[in-house]
Design an enzyme around this catalytic site. Structure first.
Site, PDB file in Angstrom:
ATOM      1  N   MET A  30       0.847  -1.196   0.000  1.00  0.00           N
ATOM      2  CA  MET A  30       0.000   0.000   0.000  1.00  0.00           C
ATOM      3  C   MET A  30       0.885   1.250   0.000  1.00  0.00           C
ATOM      4  O   MET A  30       0.428   2.345   0.340  1.00  0.00           O
ATOM      5  CB  MET A  30      -0.934  -0.009   1.209  1.00  0.00           C
ATOM      6  CG  MET A  30      -1.899  -1.208   1.161  1.00  0.00           C
ATOM      7  SD  MET A  30      -3.449  -0.952   2.045  1.00  0.00           S
ATOM      8  CE  MET A  30      -2.880  -0.661   3.680  1.00  0.00           C
ATOM      9  N   ASN A  32       4.132   3.899   0.889  1.00  0.00           N
ATOM     10  CA  ASN A  32       4.863   4.421   2.052  1.00  0.00           C
ATOM     11  C   ASN A  32       5.947   3.408   2.435  1.00  0.00           C
ATOM     12  O   ASN A  32       6.029   2.924   3.559  1.00  0.00           O
ATOM     13  CB  ASN A  32       3.904   4.689   3.229  1.00  0.00           C
ATOM     14  CG  ASN A  32       4.584   5.528   4.302  1.00  0.00           C
ATOM     15  OD1 ASN A  32       4.608   5.167   5.459  1.00  0.00           O
ATOM     16  ND2 ASN A  32       5.163   6.642   3.914  1.00  0.00           N
ATOM     17  N   HIS A  37       9.609  -3.374   3.137  1.00  0.00           N
ATOM     18  CA  HIS A  37       9.168  -3.539   1.738  1.00  0.00           C
ATOM     19  C   HIS A  37      10.367  -3.757   0.816  1.00  0.00           C
ATOM     20  O   HIS A  37      10.320  -4.585  -0.095  1.00  0.00           O
ATOM     21  CB  HIS A  37       8.410  -2.293   1.260  1.00  0.00           C
ATOM     22  CG  HIS A  37       7.133  -2.018   1.995  1.00  0.00           C
ATOM     23  ND1 HIS A  37       6.970  -0.927   2.813  1.00  0.00           N
ATOM     24  CD2 HIS A  37       5.957  -2.684   2.013  1.00  0.00           C
ATOM     25  CE1 HIS A  37       5.738  -0.923   3.308  1.00  0.00           C
ATOM     26  NE2 HIS A  37       5.107  -1.977   2.840  1.00  0.00           N
ATOM     27  N   GLN A  61     -10.368  -2.597   2.441  1.00  0.00           N
ATOM     28  CA  GLN A  61      -9.865  -3.253   3.651  1.00  0.00           C
ATOM     29  C   GLN A  61      -9.828  -2.318   4.853  1.00  0.00           C
ATOM     30  O   GLN A  61      -9.351  -2.694   5.913  1.00  0.00           O
ATOM     31  CB  GLN A  61      -8.494  -3.891   3.400  1.00  0.00           C
ATOM     32  CG  GLN A  61      -7.343  -2.924   3.184  1.00  0.00           C
ATOM     33  CD  GLN A  61      -6.075  -3.657   2.752  1.00  0.00           C
ATOM     34  OE1 GLN A  61      -5.941  -4.083   1.605  1.00  0.00           O
ATOM     35  NE2 GLN A  61      -5.137  -3.810   3.668  1.00  0.00           N
ATOM     36  N   SER A 186       4.237   0.973   8.139  1.00  0.00           N
ATOM     37  CA  SER A 186       3.934   2.335   7.673  1.00  0.00           C
ATOM     38  C   SER A 186       3.226   3.122   8.769  1.00  0.00           C
ATOM     39  O   SER A 186       3.341   4.345   8.847  1.00  0.00           O
ATOM     40  CB  SER A 186       3.060   2.279   6.424  1.00  0.00           C
ATOM     41  OG  SER A 186       3.772   1.614   5.407  1.00  0.00           O
TER      42      SER A 186
HETATM   43  O1  PAF Z   1      -0.152  -5.722   3.614  1.00  0.00           O
HETATM   44  C1  PAF Z   1      -0.543  -4.816   2.842  1.00  0.00           C
HETATM   45  O2  PAF Z   1       0.133  -3.836   2.570  1.00  0.00           O
HETATM   46  C2  PAF Z   1      -1.929  -4.937   2.224  1.00  0.00           C
HETATM   47  O3  PAF Z   1      -2.812  -5.540   3.100  1.00  0.00           O
HETATM   48  C3  PAF Z   1      -1.930  -5.659   0.863  1.00  0.00           C
HETATM   49  C4  PAF Z   1      -1.456  -7.090   0.998  1.00  0.00           C
HETATM   50  C5  PAF Z   1      -1.026  -4.915  -0.111  1.00  0.00           C
HETATM   51  C6  PAF Z   1      -3.336  -5.677   0.284  1.00  0.00           C
HETATM   52  O4  PAF Z   1      -3.845  -4.399   0.105  1.00  0.00           O
END
Ligand code: PAF
Length: 282
Positions: A30, A32, A37, A61, A186
């Protein structure tokens, strides 16, 4: 690095790579982006010829009153980081690229999605499962990498992939932590200076709970209660601290050896999650 904004953009690039016989690893995010990451991207590069990263703050979500509108959006900096680390493409869709206005299909991984974080964030894991399934259909990767910090999310996704025969290999990747133990997230950016001093206690409490499980002198229920109290003493507002079977996240019983302790707690207005997984031995 290619910047892909729409589903057809992705299809064209993926088709070219496939025609050249190349494999694809996928890192959904998502945005940031932090060192956790980047670690996923580095691991992905070792596992496949091409790496696609998606940056999409998925509205489905987030619950009512959650941080969808304030979630940190840092696309320019994220793109620079991904380019530096050597991602092949970044998929940056808008909400309307991902969701048809008449969308009527939702994926629910029942049971597991209602427990732990699911009990406090109704609908959250359906939003995650639905968007991840859609992203898998769009990118069609061979492998997809997910951080173990979101242990329940990872279990939901693994269950979905198994149940829907999705042809992707899910690769779990270790949580990246600050030197003080705080898991990178984040949402850590929401913490005030004084909360930043307290936040590492979450992991310390988890490690102490793990030690108590291994010592075996108390029941799991007693351990859960004791360490929830500890969190409160540090100033957290715990949602739960639960000792579970790592395989399926059912509540653990004495005979289980492969365990994970999941925790979620608020510090001020920031909700933090973390876990430790381990083998108890027999
Ligand atoms: O973990 C996340 O950043 C989110 O839940 C994902 C897996 C990208 C789904 O939007």
């Amino acid at each position: 690095m290619q910047i892909l904004n729409t589903v057809p953009d992705v299809r064209v690039v993926v088709k070219e790579w496939r025609l050249a016989g190349e494999s694809i690893a996928f890192v959904p995010t998502m945005g940031n982006l932090h060192a956790g990451h980047i670690d996923l991207v580095n691991k992905a590069k070792v596992l496949a010829d091409r790496v696609v990263v998606s940056i999409f703050v998925n509205p489905t979500q987030f619950g009512v009153g959650e941080d969808f509108s304030t979630y940190p959006r840092t696309e320019q900096a994220d793109q620079e980081k991904l380019s530096t680390v050597g991602a092949d493409a970044v998929f940056l869709p808008s909400v309307s690229d991902v969701y048809d206005p008449d969308a009527a299909t939702v994926i629910t991984v029942s049971g597991i999605s209602e427990r732990y974080c699911g009990a406090f964030r109704p609908g959250h894991f359906s939003g995650v499962a639905t968007v991840v399934c859609k992203l898998f259909n769009i990118v069609q990767p061979d492998k997809a990498l997910f951080g173990l910090k979101d242990f329940q999310q990872l279990t939901v996704i693994k269950t979905m992939v198994r149940d829907l025969n999705i042809p992707v290999q899910i690769i779990p990747v270790e949580t990246v932590r600050e030197a003080n133990g705080l898991a990178l997230s984040s949402r850590n950016g929401y913490l005030t200076e004084s909360e930043k001093l307290v936040a590492p206690e979450l992991y310390k409490v988890l490690c102490a709970a793990k030690a108590a499980v291994i010592a075996g002198r108390q029941s799991f229920e007693e351990i859960e209660q004791q360490f929830v109290k500890n969190l409160v003493q540090f100033g957290f507002k715990p949602d739960y601290l639960s000792i579970c079977r790592s395989q399926d996240l059912n509540p653990a019983s004495d005979n289980d050896t492969e365990l994970v302790i999941l925790v979620a707690a608020k510090l001020g207005s920031t909700r933090l999650i973390d876990n430790v997984y381990f083998s108890k031995g027999v």
